[in-house]
Design a protein around this motif. Structure first.
Motif, mmCIF file in Angstrom:
data_model
loop_
_atom_site.group_PDB
_atom_site.id
_atom_site.type_symbol
_atom_site.label_atom_id
_atom_site.label_comp_id
_atom_site.label_asym_id
_atom_site.label_seq_id
_atom_site.Cartn_x
_atom_site.Cartn_y
_atom_site.Cartn_z
ATOM 1 N N CYS A 99 0.821 -1.193 -0.096
ATOM 2 C CA CYS A 99 -0.051 0.267 -0.245
ATOM 3 C C CYS A 99 0.786 1.364 -0.031
ATOM 4 N N ASN A 293 -15.804 1.037 5.582
ATOM 5 C CA ASN A 293 -14.171 0.806 5.280
ATOM 6 C C ASN A 293 -13.880 -0.602 5.987
ATOM 7 N N LYS A 332 -10.866 -2.354 6.078
ATOM 8 C CA LYS A 332 -10.136 -2.654 4.770
ATOM 9 C C LYS A 332 -8.864 -2.082 4.346
ATOM 10 N N THR A 334 -6.545 -0.853 1.219
ATOM 11 C CA THR A 334 -6.532 -0.492 -0.021
ATOM 12 C C THR A 334 -5.129 -0.925 -0.856
#
Length: 398
Positions: A99, A293, A332, A334
């Motif tokens: 990430c 989220n 979550k 990303t």
């Protein structure tokens, strides 16, 4: 992710070169490669390597706590507890998404972990194939704690085989010749002398286990376990002489209970900048205000099955109270597309692979694997008919 190395690799890459790379693997092990190998390795810069090592250390500090087994007693499902559990796992695999943070710097975020073996035989072979076919700088390594593949394989051999005759050690699976990871079993036998044996081929006499090889009956002293209970559920009518839950006179190298103890069940116990917040659904009296989220994961599932990426409070309320202890709510992550392919950027997940010999106080990081994705998730189902995706290996700047 190391721009200069990436540019050099991509300039050397061609579809024809990639096909030749795969042809060499298939020539070495005909019919054994049954999953997609990505077109490229991952080149990990030192800034990300250091963060991965810090994150792993944060996890190891928890699983080496004196009360860790007490904290994870409820992780083992009813009817799946295996006798003669040892003090700690012998294997650990830790998955991180690549990430970026608020400043745009690369950072890892924990996705999952498991006290279970992964492709420990295939990864050193794959790294060698990439080096043989592409320009990989000598100052980058797929290894930790050891200098080369020979030393790596010796460490693995010492733990799996020990002082046994390799014939007395088996790699346990169900129908190993049908498993997509069977090339790893083949390489394990090549490197360690330990053959894959199907659960259905094992005979039990009292507490002793046996299998047949070349017309001989051989006593099993150690089991390098690659079999999980989830796989057995696909064969509800399976009849065997030996069941995992039997009390037998063998030494487990990778005791089955640790598959559950070090798993999604462990996530709420972990605290680190590199570990997203996780909660047992049964522990929550109120849901997070930003529920969009979070992701919902069944605790007792494998390979991403049952994961719900988009959830509402209505979805959570619909789960019966008696089932809520079987679910995890995790913030979550990303994935940042950071691998430059010829036609765009690709996401990456890095799995750090540890061994933990029984006499050692802490696990040792040895190698890694990586998976590339263009889909919403990393799994195969999200990457069908795509290129520059699949399994690969990382070369780290250390």
């Amino acid at each position: 992710m190391i721009q200069s190395v990436r540019q050099t690799f991509n300039q050397a890459f061609s579809p024809e070169h990639y096909r030749a790379f795969l042809d060499k693997i298939n020539a070495d092990f005909p019919g054994q490669l049954d999953f997609r190998v990505a077109e490229t390795p991952v080149f990990v810069p030192k800034v990300l390597t250091d963060k991965l090592l810090t994150a792993c250390n944060d996890i190891v500090n928890v699983i080496t706590r004196s009360d860790f087994k007490t904290l994870t007693e409820q992780a083992i499902p009813e009817g799946q507890r295996v006798p003669n559990e040892d003090d700690h796992t012998q294997f650990m695999a830790v998955d991180f998404a690549v990430c970026t943070d608020e400043s745009g710097e690369l950072t890892p975020q924990l996705i999952e972990l498991q006290g279970f073996p992964s492709l420990y035989g295939f990864q050193p072979y794959l790294a060698d194939q990439f080096r043989a076919n592409y320009p990989i700088p000598e100052n980058l390594s797929h290894l930790f704690s050891v200098a080369n593949n020979a030393e790596y394989l010796e460490r693995l051999r010492q733990m799996v085989v020990g002082d046994c005759n390799p014939e007395e050690v088996i790699l346990l699976e169900i129908y190993p010749e049908q498993q997509k990871t069977r090339i790893d079993f083949t390489l394990t036998e090549k490197f360690l002398g330990v053959a894959a044996v199907c659960l259905t081929k094992i005979k039990k006499e009292g507490r002793a286990l046996y299998y047949e090889k070349d017309g001989r009956t051989i006593r099993i002293r150690r089991i390098y376990n690659r079999l999980i209970f989830d796989d057995l559920q696909h064969y509800p009518d399976l009849k065997t002489d030996f069941y995992l839950t039997d009390d037998v006179d063998v030494e487990w190298i990778g005791h089955p209970n640790w598959f559950f103890r070090i798993s999604k069940y462990t996530l709420p116990l972990l605290k680190s900048p590199y570990i997203p917040a996780s909660y047992f659904l049964s522990d929550l009296t109120d849901y997070p205000a930003d529920l969009e989220n979070y992701v919902l994961k069944p605790l007792f599932s494998f390979a991403g099955s049952g994961v719900k990426l988009h959830i509402t409070s209505t979805d959570l309320d619909a789960i019966p109270s008696e089932q809520r202890s079987g679910y995890l709510l995790q913030r979550k992550v990303t994935y940042e597309p950071v691998i430059q392919s010829p036609d765009g950027l690709v996401k990456s997940e890095i799995r750090m692979l540890f061994i933990w010999p029984k006499e050692d106080e802490r696990p040792t990081l040895l190698t890694n694997l990586s998976r590339l994705s263009r889909g919403e998730m990393i799994g195969v189902n999200f990457n069908k008919n795509k290129d520059w995706v699949g399994g690969t290996v990382c070369f780290f700047e250390q």
